[in-house]
Design a protein around this motif. Structure first.
Motif, PDB file in Angstrom:
ATOM      1  N   THR A  76       8.853  56.988  84.095  1.00 23.97           N
ATOM      2  CA  THR A  76      10.058  57.222  83.295  1.00 23.97           C
ATOM      3  C   THR A  76       9.760  58.185  82.156  1.00 23.97           C
ATOM      4  N   THR A  77       8.606  58.046  81.532  1.00 27.96           N
ATOM      5  CA  THR A  77       8.210  58.928  80.435  1.00 27.96           C
ATOM      6  C   THR A  77       8.041  60.361  80.919  1.00 27.96           C
ATOM      7  N   VAL A  78       7.368  60.521  82.055  1.00 30.42           N
ATOM      8  CA  VAL A  78       7.177  61.861  82.618  1.00 30.42           C
ATOM      9  C   VAL A  78       8.526  62.482  82.973  1.00 30.42           C
ATOM     10  N   ALA A  79       9.384  61.697  83.611  1.00 36.40           N
ATOM     11  CA  ALA A  79      10.694  62.205  84.023  1.00 36.40           C
ATOM     12  C   ALA A  79      11.536  62.610  82.819  1.00 36.40           C
ATOM     13  N   GLU A  80      11.459  61.853  81.725  1.00 36.17           N
ATOM     14  CA  GLU A  80      12.217  62.199  80.517  1.00 36.17           C
ATOM     15  C   GLU A  80      11.736  63.533  79.943  1.00 36.17           C
ATOM     16  N   ALA A  81      10.429  63.725  79.896  1.00 36.60           N
ATOM     17  CA  ALA A  81       9.884  64.980  79.361  1.00 36.60           C
ATOM     18  C   ALA A  81      10.280  66.162  80.239  1.00 36.60           C
ATOM     19  N   VAL A  82      10.180  66.004  81.547  1.00 36.71           N
ATOM     20  CA  VAL A  82      10.551  67.079  82.471  1.00 36.71           C
ATOM     21  C   VAL A  82      12.032  67.401  82.334  1.00 36.71           C
ATOM     22  N   ALA A  83      12.864  66.377  82.250  1.00 32.72           N
ATOM     23  CA  ALA A  83      14.304  66.607  82.122  1.00 32.72           C
ATOM     24  C   ALA A  83      14.629  67.356  80.833  1.00 32.72           C
ATOM     25  N   ARG A  84      13.978  66.984  79.730  1.00 30.41           N
ATOM     26  CA  ARG A  84      14.231  67.674  78.463  1.00 30.41           C
ATOM     27  C   ARG A  84      13.815  69.133  78.556  1.00 30.41           C
ATOM     28  N   ALA A  85      12.637  69.383  79.117  1.00 32.21           N
ATOM     29  CA  ALA A  85      12.166  70.757  79.252  1.00 32.21           C
ATOM     30  C   ALA A  85      13.084  71.577  80.148  1.00 32.21           C
ATOM     31  N   ARG A  86      13.557  70.966  81.229  1.00 31.74           N
ATOM     32  CA  ARG A  86      14.464  71.672  82.140  1.00 31.74           C
ATOM     33  C   ARG A  86      15.795  71.970  81.441  1.00 31.74           C
ATOM     34  N   ASP A  87      16.339  70.982  80.732  1.00 34.37           N
ATOM     35  CA  ASP A  87      17.630  71.158  80.074  1.00 34.37           C
ATOM     36  C   ASP A  87      17.574  72.242  79.000  1.00 34.37           C
ATOM     37  N   GLN A  88      16.428  72.329  78.306  1.00 34.93           N
ATOM     38  CA  GLN A  88      16.301  73.311  77.226  1.00 34.93           C
ATOM     39  C   GLN A  88      15.729  74.649  77.729  1.00 34.93           C
ATOM     40  N   ARG A  89      15.494  74.723  79.025  1.00 34.41           N
ATOM     41  CA  ARG A  89      15.000  75.943  79.666  1.00 34.41           C
ATOM     42  C   ARG A  89      13.664  76.410  79.067  1.00 34.41           C
ATOM     43  N   VAL A  90      12.790  75.429  78.860  1.00 32.98           N
ATOM     44  CA  VAL A  90      11.416  75.733  78.467  1.00 32.98           C
ATOM     45  C   VAL A  90      10.678  76.253  79.698  1.00 32.98           C
ATOM     46  N   PRO A  91       9.981  77.388  79.597  1.00 27.42           N
ATOM     47  CA  PRO A  91       9.288  77.919  80.779  1.00 27.42           C
ATOM     48  C   PRO A  91       8.241  76.971  81.362  1.00 27.42           C
ATOM     49  N   ALA A  92       7.520  76.273  80.469  1.00 28.75           N
ATOM     50  CA  ALA A  92       6.480  75.349  80.927  1.00 28.75           C
ATOM     51  C   ALA A  92       6.089  74.448  79.772  1.00 28.75           C
ATOM     52  N   PHE A  93       5.541  73.289  80.099  1.00 31.56           N
ATOM     53  CA  PHE A  93       4.969  72.431  79.060  1.00 31.56           C
ATOM     54  C   PHE A  93       3.848  71.612  79.679  1.00 31.56           C
ATOM     55  N   ALA A  94       3.024  71.012  78.802  1.00 31.06           N
ATOM     56  CA  ALA A  94       1.884  70.230  79.259  1.00 31.06           C
ATOM     57  C   ALA A  94       2.017  68.785  78.821  1.00 31.06           C
ATOM     58  N   ILE A  95       1.684  67.876  79.707  1.00 37.05           N
ATOM     59  CA  ILE A  95       1.535  66.461  79.367  1.00 37.05           C
ATOM     60  C   ILE A  95       0.038  66.189  79.252  1.00 37.05           C
ATOM     61  N   GLN A  96      -0.367  65.619  78.116  1.00 36.62           N
ATOM     62  CA  GLN A  96      -1.776  65.313  77.883  1.00 36.62           C
ATOM     63  C   GLN A  96      -1.933  63.796  77.815  1.00 36.62           C
ATOM     64  N   VAL A  97      -2.746  63.260  78.697  1.00 35.86           N
ATOM     65  CA  VAL A  97      -2.890  61.807  78.824  1.00 35.86           C
ATOM     66  C   VAL A  97      -4.365  61.450  78.728  1.00 35.86           C
ATOM     67  N   GLN A  98      -4.718  60.720  77.685  1.00 38.47           N
ATOM     68  CA  GLN A  98      -6.114  60.298  77.546  1.00 38.47           C
ATOM     69  C   GLN A  98      -6.478  59.330  78.673  1.00 38.47           C
ATOM     70  N   PRO A  99      -7.765  59.231  79.015  1.00 41.01           N
ATOM     71  CA  PRO A  99      -8.159  58.414  80.175  1.00 41.01           C
ATOM     72  C   PRO A  99      -7.639  56.983  80.131  1.00 41.01           C
ATOM     73  N   ARG A 100      -7.610  56.351  78.953  1.00 43.84           N
ATOM     74  CA  ARG A 100      -7.175  54.957  78.872  1.00 43.84           C
ATOM     75  C   ARG A 100      -5.675  54.801  79.091  1.00 43.84           C
ATOM     76  N   ALA A 101      -4.924  55.923  79.028  1.00 43.49           N
ATOM     77  CA  ALA A 101      -3.471  55.858  79.213  1.00 43.49           C
ATOM     78  C   ALA A 101      -3.033  56.371  80.573  1.00 43.49           C
ATOM     79  N   VAL A 102      -3.982  56.692  81.456  1.00 45.79           N
ATOM     80  CA  VAL A 102      -3.637  57.115  82.815  1.00 45.79           C
ATOM     81  C   VAL A 102      -3.250  55.884  83.616  1.00 45.79           C
ATOM     82  N   PRO A 103      -2.038  55.837  84.150  1.00 47.63           N
ATOM     83  CA  PRO A 103      -1.584  54.633  84.858  1.00 47.63           C
ATOM     84  C   PRO A 103      -2.065  54.611  86.299  1.00 47.63           C
ATOM     85  N   ASP A 104      -1.964  53.441  86.915  1.00 46.89           N
ATOM     86  CA  ASP A 104      -2.156  53.357  88.360  1.00 46.89           C
ATOM     87  C   ASP A 104      -1.103  54.232  89.040  1.00 46.89           C
ATOM     88  N   GLY A 105      -1.490  54.914  90.089  1.00 46.48           N
ATOM     89  CA  GLY A 105      -0.546  55.751  90.806  1.00 46.48           C
ATOM     90  C   GLY A 105      -0.260  57.080  90.137  1.00 46.48           C
TER      91      GLY A 105
END
Length: 283
Positions: A76-105
């Motif tokens: 849900t968090t990833v989808a929200e960020a992607v949707a915001r970037a798409r809506d605002q027509r950002v060319p690209a963005f990065a998600i940075q996830v520290q190892p302890r916050a990487v989820p299963d799957g």
């Protein structure tokens, strides 16, 4: 790794993430209304992190990031960020996830949202101490009157085009006062290197960033001395910790900044890659 030390590194990993996220968010929210409008700036919270957006980023999209996560990042968090970037027509963005916050799957989430693995960064944090650094340059604290020169050094040092947008993003007088400070290295009267800092009281840390050097100032100890100057000011303010990041060096691609941070006493608490989303609707 002894258990108490492992616990400390885990705590510092979270503090490093929170410090950078708060610094990024304040860099955005402290902009003038004119700059916010010119560049398309926003910085909403995202889960337990932050999503900074600069639609017309003069720094190749560097300031478009979702970061600061200390709990597992769900889809849900990833989808929200992607949707915001798409809506605002950002060319690209990065998600940075520290190892302890990487989820299963995570690999499936990455595939579904068309994220690609990019540059690897190393997070550095700890109780850095001032030290003697050799340089033939004069180190001084910068004020608002130095803003234009500061941005010039950043643009040349990072290989950016020195545009109205770049000066709008970095020149603000608010970034030389209060919790903000900047330092410069001078060859005579010429500014040849610069770096910025922000005190983040919530994490009892100073965020160290915005360091660049002109070609004629390189290999002269400028950035080591600027790192020391900022740590000294943080100590004078009663701040316990320092936080910084840089790209992870490789045998065929050394990174002097990483060595400077080690010498300053910072601990490399974790590495994490940019997971990059590119907008298919923006050329």
């Amino acid at each position: 790794m002894p258990e108490p030390y492992a616990e400390q590194v885990a705590e510092w990993s979270d503090l490093a993430e929170r410090t950078e996220a708060m610094a990024m968010q304040r860099m955005m929210l402290h902009q003038s209304p004119e700059t916010i409008e010119l560049l398309g700036v926003s910085a909403p919270d995202l889960a337990d992190g932050v999503h900074t957006v600069v639609v017309r980023d003069p720094m190749w999209g560097y300031w478009n990031k979702a970061l600061g996560f200390c709990s597992p990042v769900d889809e849900t968090t990833v989808a929200e960020a992607v949707a915001r970037a798409r809506d605002q027509r950002v060319p690209a963005f990065a998600i940075q996830v520290q190892p302890r916050a990487v989820p299963d799957g995570w690999s499936a989430i990455v595939e579904r949202h068309q994220l690609t693995e990019g540059t690897m960064f190393v997070k550095c944090f700890g109780g850095a101490e001032p030290r003697d650094v050799e340089t033939d340059l004069r180190i001084g604290r910068l004020g608002p009157e130095d803003a234009t020169s500061f941005t010039h050094v950043l643009c040349v040092g990072f290989g950016l085009e020195e545009t109205e947008e770049a000066h709008a993003l970095f020149d603000g007088p608010q970034y030389f006062d209060g919790d903000w400070a900047a330092y410069g290295a001078y060859d005579g009267d010429r500014l040849v290197a610069a770096a910025r800092m922000l005190v983040v009281p919530e994490t009892d840390a100073v965020s160290l960033f915005g360091a660049a050097t002109l070609p004629e100032g390189r290999n002269r100890g400028a950035q080591g001395a600027l790192l020391d100057a900022r740590i000294r000011e943080a100590r004078d303010r009663g701040i316990r910790f320092a936080s910084a990041e840089t790209w992870l060096e490789a045998p065929d691609n050394p990174n002097p900044s990483q060595h400077n941070m080690r010498r300053a006493g910072l601990t490399e608490v974790h590495t994490r890659p940019n997971w990059v989303w590119r907008n298919p609707d923006v050329g």
